[in-house]
Scaffold this active site. Sequence first.
Site, PDB file in Angstrom:
ATOM      1  N   GLU A  25       0.835  -1.208   0.000  1.00  0.00           N
ATOM      2  CA  GLU A  25       0.000   0.000   0.000  1.00  0.00           C
ATOM      3  C   GLU A  25       0.872   1.262   0.000  1.00  0.00           C
ATOM      4  OE1 GLU A  25      -4.454   0.193   1.644  1.00  0.00           O
ATOM      5  OE2 GLU A  25      -3.005   0.529   3.215  1.00  0.00           O
ATOM      6  N   HIS A  30       8.681 -26.049  -0.155  1.00  0.00           N
ATOM      7  CA  HIS A  30       7.941 -27.069  -0.903  1.00  0.00           C
ATOM      8  C   HIS A  30       6.854 -26.425  -1.742  1.00  0.00           C
ATOM      9  CE1 HIS A  30       9.909 -30.303   1.391  1.00  0.00           C
ATOM     10  NE2 HIS A  30      10.013 -29.316   2.285  1.00  0.00           N
ATOM     11  N   LYS A  44     -13.974   1.587  -3.367  1.00  0.00           N
ATOM     12  CA  LYS A  44     -14.874   2.021  -2.280  1.00  0.00           C
ATOM     13  C   LYS A  44     -16.001   2.882  -2.851  1.00  0.00           C
ATOM     14  CE  LYS A  44     -11.437   2.412   1.409  1.00  0.00           C
ATOM     15  NZ  LYS A  44     -10.747   3.388   2.232  1.00  0.00           N
TER      16      LYS A  44
HETATM   17  O1  PA5 Z   1      -2.848   1.797   5.981  1.00  0.00           O
HETATM   18  C1  PA5 Z   1      -3.924   2.304   5.770  1.00  0.00           C
HETATM   19  O2  PA5 Z   1      -4.096   3.530   5.784  1.00  0.00           O
HETATM   20  C2  PA5 Z   1      -5.142   1.452   5.508  1.00  0.00           C
HETATM   21  O3  PA5 Z   1      -4.806   0.122   5.296  1.00  0.00           O
HETATM   22  C3  PA5 Z   1      -6.112   1.544   6.686  1.00  0.00           C
HETATM   23  O4  PA5 Z   1      -5.458   1.136   7.851  1.00  0.00           O
HETATM   24  C4  PA5 Z   1      -7.354   0.682   6.453  1.00  0.00           C
HETATM   25  O5  PA5 Z   1      -7.959   1.036   5.240  1.00  0.00           O
HETATM   26  C5  PA5 Z   1      -8.361   0.883   7.598  1.00  0.00           C
HETATM   27  O6  PA5 Z   1      -8.717   2.222   7.671  1.00  0.00           O
HETATM   28  P1  PA5 Z   1      -9.356   2.845   8.977  1.00  0.00           P
HETATM   29  O7  PA5 Z   1      -8.381   2.712  10.087  1.00  0.00           O
HETATM   30  O8  PA5 Z   1      -9.612   4.272   8.607  1.00  0.00           O
HETATM   31  O9  PA5 Z   1     -10.629   2.099   9.264  1.00  0.00           O
END
Ligand code: PA5
Length: 409
Positions: free
Chosen positions: A252, A279, A394
């Site tokens: 990410e 494996h 989303k």
């Molecule tokens: O790293 C990030 O920003 C995302 O993976 C969030 O942690 C994830 O989308 C969850 O978001 P939130 O904490 O706003 O519910």
Amino acid sequence: MKNKLYFKLKNKKVQEEVFESICKEQNEIGYYSLPEQDISPILDYTKTISEEITQIAVIGIGGSSLGAKAVYEFIKPIKALQRELYFFESTDPINIINLLSQLDLKKTHFLVISKSGTTVETFSIYKYIYSINQNAQAYTFITDPNSPLEAYANEINASVLYLPDNVGGRFSVLSTVGLIPLALSGIDIQSLLDGALTLKKSFFEAGYMKDTLLKKAVFYARHHGQYRINCIFAYSETLKYFCEWYVQLWGESLGKKQRHSAFNVGLTPIGLIGPKDQHSFLQLIMEGTRNKSVTFIKIENFKEDIVIPDISLKHLESLDTLNHLPFSKLINMQCDSVTEALLEEDIPLDTISIEEVNEENMGALMFYYELLTSLVGELIDVNTYDQPGVEAGKIILKKKLEKEEQMKS
Ligand code: PA5
């Protein structure tokens, strides 16, 4: 923690430039200062949770759950903990029902963790659980100050705790997001932070980690066109969820459009567990397309050990070489053997050795990967801390949900 790089890199200038950028970034990005925080407010909060509570259920996803889960699953096998942690991260109904069936609601406290306070997965699960248990005292909410979730928590009179708004989800394991569930479970969060601080000092105060991390980051960035898949090969089952945390952090943070070009770039994380994945995925590394680098992680001292008995099996006498061997030695010999095999194939690799399974070492390992991610992000010219790519799905889901809603009326 020791890190040995098996690739060479000479370019000192790029290393110094990126080091300066990261030093400057410390003023804006909040995770860098988490190792020095005072944990007394967290410990005070944990005292408000009754000793009769023996189960802690985290409702959260991505950065709001993976860090705590990685630390918990690392420590749990070697330490008698005060409370069990459960992670509600999925909208899979089978998973929700199954997790709920393991909880005694009278003995459970729920931590609803969401930085934004609006995440679909988290709040669909929360709504379901709240419909079963409407006692506001059974919940603590962790979110950004001034988020809609803070307003909601105040509305129902439930506890609310904050994470600093300049700490991103996937960099939040050492904030309240990770520390509250971990402290409630009985994990030594001060040691976790101490480990991170040692690593931080070694990097920023010109210790051995400075040179190592800079070299590794520059190697990844320089060669990201070729070695675009970065595997962690961890030789311990305790590191399974650390690998999941790494995949999220790396993926990410580094898969993005570049800031100063029209190009999309990215490095692909893979988390592997040895010897199991010898494996499975190993063949692909050894003989597949030469686009992978590998970081082996091994535990030097497993402490708890068992020895393979001195038994000779008829027709299987060739396996007698295993007799008398401690399992800890076997697993590390396996790791060393695969390392040597990959070196012979000129696969770029490095090895990380952790002295033993404890909080301090996990704190160091996590901070190491956070720093590495920041360095590589800077070098490949992306914004490491945003995630615009996850928004499109989303938005489509939001439209679909609105359509469903209209059809209901
Ligand atoms: O790293 C990030 O920003 C995302 O993976 C969030 O942690 C994830 O989308 C969850 O978001 P939130 O904490 O706003 O519910």
